[in-house]
Design a protein around this motif. Structure first.
Motif, PDB file in Angstrom:
ATOM      1  N   PHE A 130       0.841  -1.194   0.000  1.00 29.37           N
ATOM      2  CA  PHE A 130       0.000   0.000   0.000  1.00 29.37           C
ATOM      3  C   PHE A 130       0.881   1.250   0.000  1.00 29.37           C
ATOM      4  O   PHE A 130       1.953   1.305   0.648  1.00 29.37           O
ATOM      5  CB  PHE A 130      -0.904   0.010   1.228  1.00 29.37           C
ATOM      6  N   VAL A 131       0.426   2.267  -0.722  1.00 30.43           N
ATOM      7  CA  VAL A 131       1.126   3.552  -0.729  1.00 30.43           C
ATOM      8  C   VAL A 131       1.096   4.156   0.669  1.00 30.43           C
ATOM      9  O   VAL A 131       2.100   4.608   1.208  1.00 30.43           O
ATOM     10  CB  VAL A 131       0.490   4.504  -1.748  1.00 30.43           C
ATOM     11  N   LYS A 132      -0.090   4.129   1.296  1.00 33.15           N
ATOM     12  CA  LYS A 132      -0.253   4.571   2.671  1.00 33.15           C
ATOM     13  C   LYS A 132      -1.499   3.890   3.222  1.00 33.15           C
ATOM     14  O   LYS A 132      -2.572   3.983   2.630  1.00 33.15           O
ATOM     15  CB  LYS A 132      -0.398   6.094   2.739  1.00 33.15           C
ATOM     16  N   LEU A 133      -1.349   3.194   4.361  1.00 35.15           N
ATOM     17  CA  LEU A 133      -2.461   2.456   4.939  1.00 35.15           C
ATOM     18  C   LEU A 133      -2.895   3.137   6.232  1.00 35.15           C
ATOM     19  O   LEU A 133      -2.178   3.120   7.228  1.00 35.15           O
ATOM     20  CB  LEU A 133      -2.061   0.995   5.203  1.00 35.15           C
ATOM     21  N   ARG A 142      -4.399  -6.993  12.903  1.00 33.63           N
ATOM     22  CA  ARG A 142      -3.616  -5.790  12.665  1.00 33.63           C
ATOM     23  C   ARG A 142      -3.159  -5.634  11.217  1.00 33.63           C
ATOM     24  O   ARG A 142      -2.278  -4.839  10.917  1.00 33.63           O
ATOM     25  CB  ARG A 142      -2.375  -5.744  13.586  1.00 33.63           C
ATOM     26  N   ASN A 143      -3.717  -6.431  10.333  1.00 33.66           N
ATOM     27  CA  ASN A 143      -3.441  -6.279   8.904  1.00 33.66           C
ATOM     28  C   ASN A 143      -4.606  -5.546   8.257  1.00 33.66           C
ATOM     29  O   ASN A 143      -5.590  -5.199   8.907  1.00 33.66           O
ATOM     30  CB  ASN A 143      -3.230  -7.650   8.245  1.00 33.66           C
ATOM     31  N   VAL A 144      -4.505  -5.333   6.941  1.00 32.69           N
ATOM     32  CA  VAL A 144      -5.567  -4.641   6.233  1.00 32.69           C
ATOM     33  C   VAL A 144      -6.874  -5.429   6.361  1.00 32.69           C
ATOM     34  O   VAL A 144      -6.879  -6.658   6.399  1.00 32.69           O
ATOM     35  CB  VAL A 144      -5.182  -4.435   4.760  1.00 32.69           C
ATOM     36  N   PRO A 192      -4.902   3.186  -2.541  1.00 32.60           N
ATOM     37  CA  PRO A 192      -3.834   3.174  -3.557  1.00 32.60           C
ATOM     38  C   PRO A 192      -2.743   2.161  -3.187  1.00 32.60           C
ATOM     39  O   PRO A 192      -2.317   2.080  -2.031  1.00 32.60           O
ATOM     40  CB  PRO A 192      -3.298   4.612  -3.514  1.00 32.60           C
ATOM     41  N   VAL A 193      -2.322   1.389  -4.178  1.00 28.46           N
ATOM     42  CA  VAL A 193      -1.275   0.390  -3.975  1.00 28.46           C
ATOM     43  C   VAL A 193      -0.262   0.502  -5.105  1.00 28.46           C
ATOM     44  O   VAL A 193      -0.534   1.068  -6.173  1.00 28.46           O
ATOM     45  CB  VAL A 193      -1.863  -1.042  -3.951  1.00 28.46           C
TER      46      VAL A 193
END
Length: 561
Positions: free
Chosen positions: A25-28, A38-40, A100-101
């Motif tokens: 990920f660009v920013k999570l 604790r993951n997406v 965004p990834v």
């Protein structure tokens, strides 16, 4: 619209899923991280207090311990999580899919950033994707990023080209071998060295066989074993100088011919002897064939008589079937009705007689033995009344079954007094209910439905469980087994008739539930989590304390017995 995990059944509500893969990920944002792993968030769900988890993590929480708090551990959290109070979160799922990834081929040089849900489509056309040379079927093993492969194709030694002589499609690195050994139009010199100009390979064959001046000539004694070949002058010289050799070859050849002649004569004698044996055998076979033909004629006459008898019996069976159908449709029902009325009249008369006997037994002027006789008569009459009640109940049940039976593979089951029946299931008095039997045709499979209003197995206490049962029928020996027809189980919408809940399955041919019944009914098969009580007990499906269940069995492909 939030949808409870515990209330989902086989309805046709579209559910958005998290895109596959594990991208960078660009920013999570932390709000898109699961409180447990604790993951997406994957297939996000939400608790009543607003916290989010992955759907699989939410189920794992309930597997770990029976009573749990929300992983958020805040003052506003609910004191105890319940499975039916966790809902799918379509909004969060859309937002996670739009995160965004980086492209998966970032290490190869791609700097594109796309939404997660669009990553797969981008990767299919990414210039930095590692691909195989398109001439891999010709033997090329080169792999590289798409832009490098496009440059490689123009110079690939395994690319297809057209032969400049014959026009056939060939592989570039096989061009030389093709021209030297296979190409039919490639010019080659005469193999005899006659000095003729080069000709295409297919024309050179004709030149060597017909028009070549240096075509080798074989010796005239080739047929007796001489292998000499050369120019016309050399052959003539050889024939003059090799007379003794030719005589020796001729002698040997003649001796071999004599030996072959002796062998041929012996073979002819053996063949003649075999012919005589075969002739006698054929004559014997002809006699046996004549006998068989006579027997066949007799058998044909017998078969003809049997066919005539079979036709007559078939006509009688059809006539009897029609009579039985007419009786079953009309006379039987009328006769049963008359029997019931007769029994009811008899019951009324007996009741009147009992009342009269009781009245007489209590009057004055009777002897000492009379009351005892009256008591015995009353007991006899009561037993007769009990037997009549049993017969009436049996006849009523038979009439109800006959009136409600379906012969088109469709069961429409109306269950009244839902609240009382569910409470009886909760108390353990009546755990399940059976529907009336129904059939795929008049002589087809016999089936019924079974429902657990308070659930069974995994659905006990939270869901209504619905099952399909194959019963033992009168015509099972004529039907194909195992049972393989598609089954649709439905809970009908009584509000708008547009939101029926359904579950469809095809029978497992290896399951004992669908083999030929050896008892009154097979083991039930269906859906323990058919519909949750929170969904069922709404105005849509429960009205006037009544629900409707429909079972449809696909009758296509069933050959009637």
């Amino acid at each position: 619209m939030a949808i409870s995990l515990g209330s989902m059944s086989s309805s046709s509500i579209p559910i958005q899923q998290t895109p596959p893969g594990n991208p960078v990920f660009v920013k999570l944002d932390p709000k898109y991280k699961c409180l447990k792993c604790r993951n997406v968030l994957r297939d996000a769900v939400q608790t009543l207090c607003g916290h989010r988890m992955c759907e699989i993590c939410a189920f794992e929480i309930f597997d770990e311990q029976p009573s749990i708090r929300c992983p958020g551990n805040e003052d506003t959290c609910v004191p105890e999580l319940k499975k039916e109070e966790i809902f799918r979160d379509p909004s969060a799922r859309r937002e996670v899919g739009a995160l965004p990834v980086y492209c998966s081929y970032r290490d190869q040089g791609c700097q594109v950033q796309v939404q997660w849900r669009q990553l797969q489509d981008h990767e299919q056309i990414c210039d930095y994707k590692t691909v195989q040379c398109s001439y891999v079927t010709n033997g090329c093993g080169v792999r590289g990023i798409r832009t490098a492969i496009e440059e490689h194709l123009s110079g690939c030694e395994y690319r297809d080209i057209s032969c400049a002589y014959c026009g056939d499609n060939i592989i570039l690195n096989q061009k030389q071998e093709h021209e030297l050994t296979q190409c039919r139009k490639f010019p080659i010199p005469c193999p005899n060295g006659c000095g003729h100009p080069n000709l295409p390979r297919d024309e050179m064959r004709e030149h060597v066989e017909v028009g070549c001046s240096k075509k080798p000539i074989h010796c005239k004694f080739t047929n007796v074993g001489c292998e000499f070949a050369g120019s016309q002058e050399n052959v003539k010289k050889h024939e003059r100088e090799a007379i003794d050799h030719h005589l020796q070859l001729t002698t040997v050849y003649t001796a071999s011919i004599d030996l072959q002649s002796m062998e041929i004569r012996r073979e002819i004698q053996d063949i003649s002897a075999s012919r005589d044996i075969y002739k006698r055998t054929v004559d014997q076979c002809l006699q046996e064939v004549g006998t068989v033909r006579q027997g066949l004629e007799i058998s044909k006459m017998a078969v003809k008589d049997m066919k005539l008898k079979a036709v007559a019996l078939t006509e009688r069976v059809i006539h009897l079937e029609r009579r039985v159908e007419d009786l079953a449709r009309k006379d039987t029902v009328e006769k049963q009705g008359r029997d019931i009325q007769t029994l009811r009249d008899g019951q009324t008369n007996i009741s009147d007689r009992v009342t009269q006997i009781e009245r007489n037994g209590g009057g004055a002027g009777l002897g000492e033995g009379v009351p005892g006789n009256v008591g015995n008569q009353i007991q006899n009459h009561e037993r007769q009344i009990g037997l009549i009640d049993v017969r009436l109940a049996e006849l009523d049940l038979r009439l109800q079954i006959h009136e409600t039976a379906s012969f088109n593979g469709v069961l429409m089951w109306k269950i009244r007094d839902y609240a009382r029946r569910k409470q009886e299931a909760i108390n353990g008095r009546t755990l399940s209910l059976y529907s009336q039997p129904f059939y795929t045709s008049q002589f087809g499979y016999k089936m019924c439905a079974r429902v657990y209003l308070n659930g069974d197995g995994m659905g006990k206490g939270t869901h209504m469980s619905l099952f399909f049962v194959v019963m033992r029928g009168d015509f099972d020996s004529l039907l194909p087994w195992p049972f393989q027809q598609k089954v649709i189980m439905m809970l009908l919408d009584q509000d708008t008739a547009a939101r029926h809940l359904s579950d469809t399955f095809r029978p497992d041919p290896n399951s004992n539930s669908f083999r030929k019944p050896q008892t009154e009914m097979n083991i039930a098969s269906g859906c323990p989590l058919f519909v949750s009580h929170t969904v069922l007990e709404t105005r849509t499906y429960l009205h006037d304390d009544t629900i409707f269940i429909k079972i449809e069995v696909d009758t296509n492909g069933i050959n009637p017995p």
